[in-house]
Structure formats: C-alpha cells, structure tokens
Design an enzyme around this catalytic site. Structure first.
Site, PDB file in Angstrom:
ATOM      1  N   ARG A 127     -13.546  -2.995 -14.711  1.00 63.38           N
ATOM      2  CA  ARG A 127     -12.568  -3.884 -14.069  1.00 63.38           C
ATOM      3  C   ARG A 127     -13.320  -4.908 -13.209  1.00 63.38           C
ATOM      4  O   ARG A 127     -13.536  -4.694 -12.019  1.00 63.38           O
ATOM      5  CB  ARG A 127     -11.619  -3.076 -13.182  1.00 63.38           C
ATOM      6  CG  ARG A 127     -10.660  -2.161 -13.930  1.00 63.38           C
ATOM      7  CD  ARG A 127      -9.761  -1.444 -12.914  1.00 63.38           C
ATOM      8  NE  ARG A 127      -8.590  -0.864 -13.508  1.00 63.38           N
ATOM      9  CZ  ARG A 127      -8.452   0.438 -13.801  1.00 63.38           C
ATOM     10  NH1 ARG A 127      -9.428   1.280 -13.568  1.00 63.38           N
ATOM     11  NH2 ARG A 127      -7.326   0.883 -14.329  1.00 63.38           N
ATOM     12  N   ARG A 181     -14.000  -6.044 -19.039  1.00 61.97           N
ATOM     13  CA  ARG A 181     -12.704  -6.717 -19.072  1.00 61.97           C
ATOM     14  C   ARG A 181     -12.794  -8.005 -18.267  1.00 61.97           C
ATOM     15  O   ARG A 181     -13.314  -8.009 -17.147  1.00 61.97           O
ATOM     16  CB  ARG A 181     -11.618  -5.815 -18.502  1.00 61.97           C
ATOM     17  CG  ARG A 181     -10.237  -6.473 -18.597  1.00 61.97           C
ATOM     18  CD  ARG A 181      -9.138  -5.538 -18.203  1.00 61.97           C
ATOM     19  NE  ARG A 181      -9.130  -5.275 -16.766  1.00 61.97           N
ATOM     20  CZ  ARG A 181      -8.257  -4.471 -16.174  1.00 61.97           C
ATOM     21  NH1 ARG A 181      -7.343  -3.841 -16.901  1.00 61.97           N
ATOM     22  NH2 ARG A 181      -8.288  -4.269 -14.881  1.00 61.97           N
ATOM     23  N   GLU A 194      -0.590  -4.050 -22.892  1.00 61.22           N
ATOM     24  CA  GLU A 194      -0.017  -3.634 -21.605  1.00 61.22           C
ATOM     25  C   GLU A 194       1.406  -4.132 -21.450  1.00 61.22           C
ATOM     26  O   GLU A 194       2.122  -3.739 -20.531  1.00 61.22           O
ATOM     27  CB  GLU A 194      -0.838  -4.223 -20.450  1.00 61.22           C
ATOM     28  CG  GLU A 194      -2.302  -3.906 -20.527  1.00 61.22           C
ATOM     29  CD  GLU A 194      -3.056  -4.445 -19.331  1.00 61.22           C
ATOM     30  OE1 GLU A 194      -3.136  -3.729 -18.326  1.00 61.22           O
ATOM     31  OE2 GLU A 194      -3.575  -5.567 -19.400  1.00 61.22           O
ATOM     32  N   ASN A 252      -0.912   2.000 -17.614  1.00 65.06           N
ATOM     33  CA  ASN A 252      -0.407   1.773 -16.242  1.00 65.06           C
ATOM     34  C   ASN A 252       0.583   0.623 -16.227  1.00 65.06           C
ATOM     35  O   ASN A 252       1.679   0.725 -15.681  1.00 65.06           O
ATOM     36  CB  ASN A 252      -1.560   1.446 -15.288  1.00 65.06           C
ATOM     37  CG  ASN A 252      -2.622   2.510 -15.293  1.00 65.06           C
ATOM     38  OD1 ASN A 252      -2.345   3.655 -15.651  1.00 65.06           O
ATOM     39  ND2 ASN A 252      -3.830   2.155 -14.921  1.00 65.06           N
ATOM     40  N   ASP A 253       0.160  -0.484 -16.832  1.00 62.25           N
ATOM     41  CA  ASP A 253       1.062  -1.635 -16.874  1.00 62.25           C
ATOM     42  C   ASP A 253       2.119  -1.474 -17.957  1.00 62.25           C
ATOM     43  O   ASP A 253       3.262  -1.889 -17.776  1.00 62.25           O
ATOM     44  CB  ASP A 253       0.265  -2.926 -17.102  1.00 62.25           C
ATOM     45  CG  ASP A 253      -0.320  -3.437 -15.793  1.00 62.25           C
ATOM     46  OD1 ASP A 253       0.422  -3.462 -14.798  1.00 62.25           O
ATOM     47  OD2 ASP A 253      -1.513  -3.783 -15.771  1.00 62.25           O
ATOM     48  N   ARG A 293       4.629  -0.388 -10.270  1.00 65.46           N
ATOM     49  CA  ARG A 293       3.692   0.734 -10.157  1.00 65.46           C
ATOM     50  C   ARG A 293       3.199   0.948  -8.733  1.00 65.46           C
ATOM     51  O   ARG A 293       2.585   1.962  -8.431  1.00 65.46           O
ATOM     52  CB  ARG A 293       2.513   0.556 -11.125  1.00 65.46           C
ATOM     53  CG  ARG A 293       1.705  -0.689 -10.871  1.00 65.46           C
ATOM     54  CD  ARG A 293       0.785  -1.018 -12.044  1.00 65.46           C
ATOM     55  NE  ARG A 293      -0.546  -0.468 -11.882  1.00 65.46           N
ATOM     56  CZ  ARG A 293      -1.606  -0.849 -12.586  1.00 65.46           C
ATOM     57  NH1 ARG A 293      -1.482  -1.773 -13.532  1.00 65.46           N
ATOM     58  NH2 ARG A 293      -2.780  -0.308 -12.398  1.00 65.46           N
TER      59      ARG A 293
HETATM   60  C1  PEP Z   1      -3.585  -0.448 -17.244  1.00 61.42           C
HETATM   61  O1  PEP Z   1      -2.725  -1.274 -16.931  1.00 61.42           O
HETATM   62  O2  PEP Z   1      -3.326   0.658 -17.760  1.00 61.42           O
HETATM   63  C2  PEP Z   1      -5.011  -0.736 -16.998  1.00 61.42           C
HETATM   64  C3  PEP Z   1      -5.961   0.059 -17.426  1.00 61.42           C
HETATM   65  O3  PEP Z   1      -5.293  -1.847 -16.257  1.00 61.42           O
HETATM   66  P1  PEP Z   1      -5.173  -1.885 -14.661  1.00 61.42           P
HETATM   67  O4  PEP Z   1      -4.844  -0.498 -14.203  1.00 61.42           O
HETATM   68  O5  PEP Z   1      -6.447  -2.389 -14.112  1.00 61.42           O
HETATM   69  O6  PEP Z   1      -4.031  -2.849 -14.481  1.00 61.42           O
HETATM   70 MG    MG Z   2      -3.367  -3.280 -16.406  1.00 60.49          MG
END
Ligand code: PEP
Ligand code: MG
Length: 588
Positions: free
Chosen positions: A312, A348, A447, A470-471, A481
């Site tokens: 990241r 990324r 995402e 996550n997104d 989130r």
């Molecule tokens: C996600 O969204 O799952 C992801 C890995 O990216 P981040 O958590 O950095 O938004």
């Molecule tokens: Mg993400």
C-alpha cells in the site's frame, strides 16, 4: 475528566487485532472536546492569567525537551515540526492575546485560548496556498497541548515515556477517542502493548495498521476514553473485543494464563513456517503478504509468505508535505524489491482519499469521500503525480519481480487510460536508457461491485486480478468501513458478497489469469476454507496471519469443500451461511 471505576469493569467493542495484552492505560486526550466556559469573579482574573502563563511555559518546556531528545536520532522534518510548534507558541497571538481575552471577557483560560484558536483557524481558511492553509492543524495541535496542560492531562508521549514503554516490556496501552491512519502509522516507532479506541470500523485503515503493528487492538468501544483513567491497569482481549478495567486478582491470573496459551499457539504455528501451503488433495496455494512501509518486509520474511501481494504505497505519502519525489519513491520500492530477492512484489499505485488523507491540494472535503476522488480516480486527475509514481515503480522493477496493481477500477476506460500513462512512463525511461522490466505485469483491484460484475472484461485486459474485499463489502452493502455504528452489519458472508467474489474468481479462470484476495477476509482463518471452495488459489494478508491461514489449508480437501460451497452459494440467509461455514470449518 476522571471517574473512579469498580474492579472488574469491562467494555465491549470490535476486536480488530488478535492477542491479549495486559498493561497500563495511556490516555490520548481529546482535550478540545472537554473545554467548558465559565465566568470568573474580578479578583480571580489575575490568578487565571498566571495559570495560563504556567500552562504555556509547561508546554514550551515539554516541546524543548522533546526537541533536544530527538536531535540525535530523529529525522530533520520532525525537529522542524516541533520548531514550528515552538514558534507558534511564542507568537503573541497565542501567548498574549488569550490573556487579554481572560481580562476582557472574565472567562477561564481554556475558553480564552479556544476562542483565539477559532479566530486564527478562521483566518487560515482564507489563505490560498494549500500548504499554508494546512498549517492551521499545527495551531490546533499547539492549542490542544496548552489546554491539556490547563486541564492537568498528560500530553502526548514524551521521549522519556516512550523509552519507559520500551523498558517496561511493552506495558503501555494506548486509549484514544479515535486514531487516524496518519497517527497510527507513527505508532510503528512506539512500542505499545495494545491500542483501543471509542470509534472506528473493523476494516478501517487504522484497524489494518493495528494488525500490522501486531498488537491486540479493539475499536468501537464507545466510551473507553471517558471511563478509563490514565495509568489504570487494563486487559485487552483482541479476539473477544473485550477490555477489562482494573481486573481482580483472579481475572488477571486467568488472562495471564490465556496470554501464555495464546503465545504457545503462536509458537506452535512456527513449526509450519517452511511447510508448503498444499491442501490434502494436492492443490498448491500461494500465500502472500500485505505491507504498508518498506520496514514491514522483515515481518514478511519471518512469516514464510511467498512474496508481497499488496504494497500500500500511499503510506509513504502521509504525514508530510511536499510529497515524496521520484527518487525517494524509487528507493523505497527498490528496497522492497531487493529485500524480497526475486519473489513477487505487487506494488499498488496510490490509493489516497477516503480515510487515507494527506495534505495534497486535490483532496477536498467531499461529503462522501469513499465515493469521491480517491485511488485511480485521483491519480488520473493528477497525471504528473501519477507519472512520477509509475516511473519510480518501473525503475524499481529492474531490481526484482515487481508487478503493478491499480486500485478501485470501475470502468475499462480508466484501465485503458492507465495503460496509456504507463506506456508514456516507459517511453520516458527508454529515452533515458534507464532499465526497467519491459514485461512488467499489470493487475487491477476488484473493489467496486460494478467491477466484480464486469470482471471478465477486466480479466481479459489485465495480467491478474486482486479482490479487495474491504472495499468490495463496503460498497456492496453500503456500509462505511470506518463507521462503528454500522460495524455489526459489515459481513463478508452476505450472499451478495460471496457471489461477487465467485464471479471475480471465475473470470480469472476463464481468461487464465491469477486471482487473489487481498482484503482482510483473506487473512481471517474462518474464511479460508470458504475461499478455497470458491476456487481461490492466492491469498494476500497481513504477515501475522499467514501461518494461521496455512494451517487451515493443510487441513483442507478442495473436492469436498467445493460441494459444500455450492450449497452455501444457494443460501440466501446470512445466518444460515454463517452456520454452514462454521460447520464446514470443522471438516476437511
Ligand atoms: C481492500 O479494499 O480490500 C484493500 C485491500 O484495499 P484497502 O484496504 O487498502 O482499501
Ligand atoms: Mg481498498
């Protein structure tokens, strides 16, 4: 404000990082919220002014001490930053005007400096230069320090306290109302035993950082900052999401035992560190690690992960101005590529925006930042910034097996534009004869539900896909989130989420492109078998989760899991899916 608490008092929140910590609370004050206004009789005005002067002197002393302790080791920016605070404190607007306010308004010192701060901040708002405008944060921070001194709170950790924390074998537990990802990244240098906050969601970036610190942590405790006193003994049970304040002897003994057991289990897991991640029926699974900063590479190597599945990079851009230039970025990316010695490193591109803010001019206060100008959208709107990063990544690709990953793709147009910019960055390097990997792989993150539904199109134009659960969960279920009030609704087992993951994996299979999951779901051993049954063969997670997930894989039989997962995909009720998942976690 302090309250005395009965022994054994406990608080419940959302556990975001496992383990048990026992230590003393260190409260991070949210002083500005505590300022009250009261009038003073004339004969007390002089004392109030003295009280104010004493607080200013105390803060000055504090800052000077921190500054002189820092001088030997800390980066120059940190000292400059403290210098700025000292200058602001010495300025008449903060050191003298509040005294006039106390005199004229006959009010308390906290209120006077808060009034003055509001006035200064208002003036800063009108400054055109975004960098200078941002300096209002410094004013707020200086004023917060003075108010804390007035209220008798301890200030941020002094160097002395940090050293104490180190020598006390990590016995300090940070208690805050909230911690921004920008603050949390700084904790990497401190040695807290745990941290707990009143607000926040399980997959917020702050929570992700807590996991990367490898310390137990709980968010969404609602009133921890209010109910826990500084220095109080507390137990943090990161798995159960429970904090025990002032535990009785018996409770303390029980938790010490559980802490030992937990550590023993972690040690046992070390035995499978060099075992290959292969299921009972011979399917080879690739386990990668997620990192935020180059220093995380040590943890990756310790975890036995096969490479880095998500770097990241935005964390290099936080807490600073100006942004890192190409050379600084290149050095960071190259350090990671070289340290991984030819193993894959998925870098990324910038995913700034939403809860990962910096001082960049383009990031505005949008009403719905998660739906706004973030990630690839932001990069495409700032082509020069993007060009710099792409060049830095390409240059680093000469030193290892680097791949590029694009966050938050929504349309094919974005992907094509990105590829054009990548080609332009390659051209510029070719023109200078700077070496890079001509065949560098480019992948996209799934995402956004639209991207998942359309995953085949992305799979056909990319080298690999990475599902950011996550997104994906946030956008599919319309659940912020980072918002603790809806954290209980955030569920990877929602049938719609499972279907979108399945579509993405199938798209990869159809076009023979690898698909990984790199969201927090990939590192949660509860979901390993489910993901295997859905066809996933690549996982990327925080290094500390690699062995737990590997253990699940070693006990899995894909042929049997597939049958069970078929049944699960036909269920429409989350509760039934949860039950079925629990059941099949107990089988092969
Ligand atoms: C996600 O969204 O799952 C992801 C890995 O990216 P981040 O958590 O950095 O938004
Ligand atoms: Mg993400």
């Amino acid at each position: 404000m302090t309250h005395s608490i009965a022994p054994g008092f406990s608080l419940h929140g959302v556990g975001v990082s496992s383990g048990i910590a026992i230590g003393h609370a260190h409260l991070v004050s949210h002083a500005l919220l505590e300022v009250v206004h009261y009038q003073l009789p004339a004969h007390l005005i002089e004392d109030e002014i003295k009280r104010f002067e004493a607080a200013v002197a105390h803060v000055r002393n504090d800052l000077e001490q921190v500054s002189s302790n820092l001088r030997k080791t800390a980066p120059a920016e940190l000292n400059a930053f403290i210098g700025t605070h000292l200058m602001m404190l010495a300025d008449k607007t903060l050191s003298e005007v509040p005294k006039e306010i106390i005199q004229n308004e006959r009010c308390n010192a906290e209120w006077a400096i808060k009034l003055q701060m509001d006035d200064i901040v208002e003036q800063f708002e009108h400054i055109e230069d975004p960098y200078l405008r941002e300096r209002k944060q410094d004013v707020v921070q200086v004023v917060e320090r003075v108010i804390k001194a007035l209220l008798g709170h301890q200030n941020q950790l002094s160097v002395e306290q940090q050293n104490n924390a180190l020598s006390q074998e990590r016995k300090l537990i940070l208690v805050a109302h909230d911690i921004s990802p920008a603050d949390a990244i700084q904790f990497k240098q401190h040695q807290f035993a745990a941290f707990i906050t009143d607000i926040g969601g399980a997959t917020s970036h702050t929570a992700i950082l807590a996991r990367s610190l490898n310390i137990p942590s709980i968010v969404a405790l609602q009133r921890a900052r209010d109910l826990i006193n500084d220095g109080e003994l507390i137990i943090v049970d990161g798995d159960a999401g429970v904090v025990v304040v002032n535990p009785s002897k018996e409770v303390l003994a029980e938790y010490r035992l559980r802490q030992d057991q937990w550590e023993l289990e972690q040690q046992k897991l070390q035995r499978i560190k060099s075992t290959r991640a292969v299921t009972i029926d011979g399917a080879k699974i690739a386990l990668f690690a997620n990192i935020e900063v180059p220093e995380d590479v040590d943890a990756v190597r310790d975890s036995g992960a096969a490479g880095i599945g998500l770097y990241r990079t935005e964390f290099l851009f936080m807490n600073r101005h100006p942004m890192p230039d190409e050379e600084e970025q290149f050095l960071a990316y190259r350090a990671v590529a070289q340290a991984m010695k030819g193993a894959p490193v998925v870098i990324r591109t910038l995913d700034l925006g939403a809860d990962k803010q910096t001082g960049v001019e383009t990031i505005v206060n949008a009403a719905n930042p998660a739906l706004g100008l973030r990630a690839i959208r932001l990069c495409l709107s700032e082509p020069q910034m993007f060009h710099t990063q792409l060049r830095a990544i390409l240059r680093a690709s000469h030193y290892g097996q680097v791949k590029i990953l694009i966050p938050m793709l929504c349309t094919l147009a974005e992907l094509r534009q990105t590829k054009l910019l990548l080609e332009r960055a390659k051209q510029s390097l070719r023109a200078e004869n700077t070496p890079f990997d001509e065949a560098i792989a480019i992948g996209g993150m799934i995402e956004i539900p639209a991207a998942a539904i359309n995953a085949e199109a992305f799979a056909s134009e990319l080298d690999f896909l990475s599902v950011g659960t996550n997104d994906l969960i946030q956008y599919t279920l319309a659940i912020d989130r980072t918002d603790d009030t809806v954290a209980h609704l955030y569920n990877p087992l929602h049938p719609a989420v499972l279907k979108l993951i399945e579509i993405s994996i199938k798209a990869g299979v159809k076009y023979d492109k690898p698909v990984s999951v790199c969201g927090e779901m990939a590192g949660d051993a509860k979901y390993t078998k489910l993901l295997l049954g859905l066809g996933l063969r690549q996982f990327s997670m925080h290094p500390s989760h690699v062995l737990g997930v590997k253990q699940q894989i070693l006990h899995s039989q894909i042929s049997a899991l597939k049958v069970q997962v078929r049944k699960i995909l036909n269920l429409t009720d989350i509760e039934k899916i949860e039950l079925a998942t629990r059941k099949f976690n107990q089988m092969h």
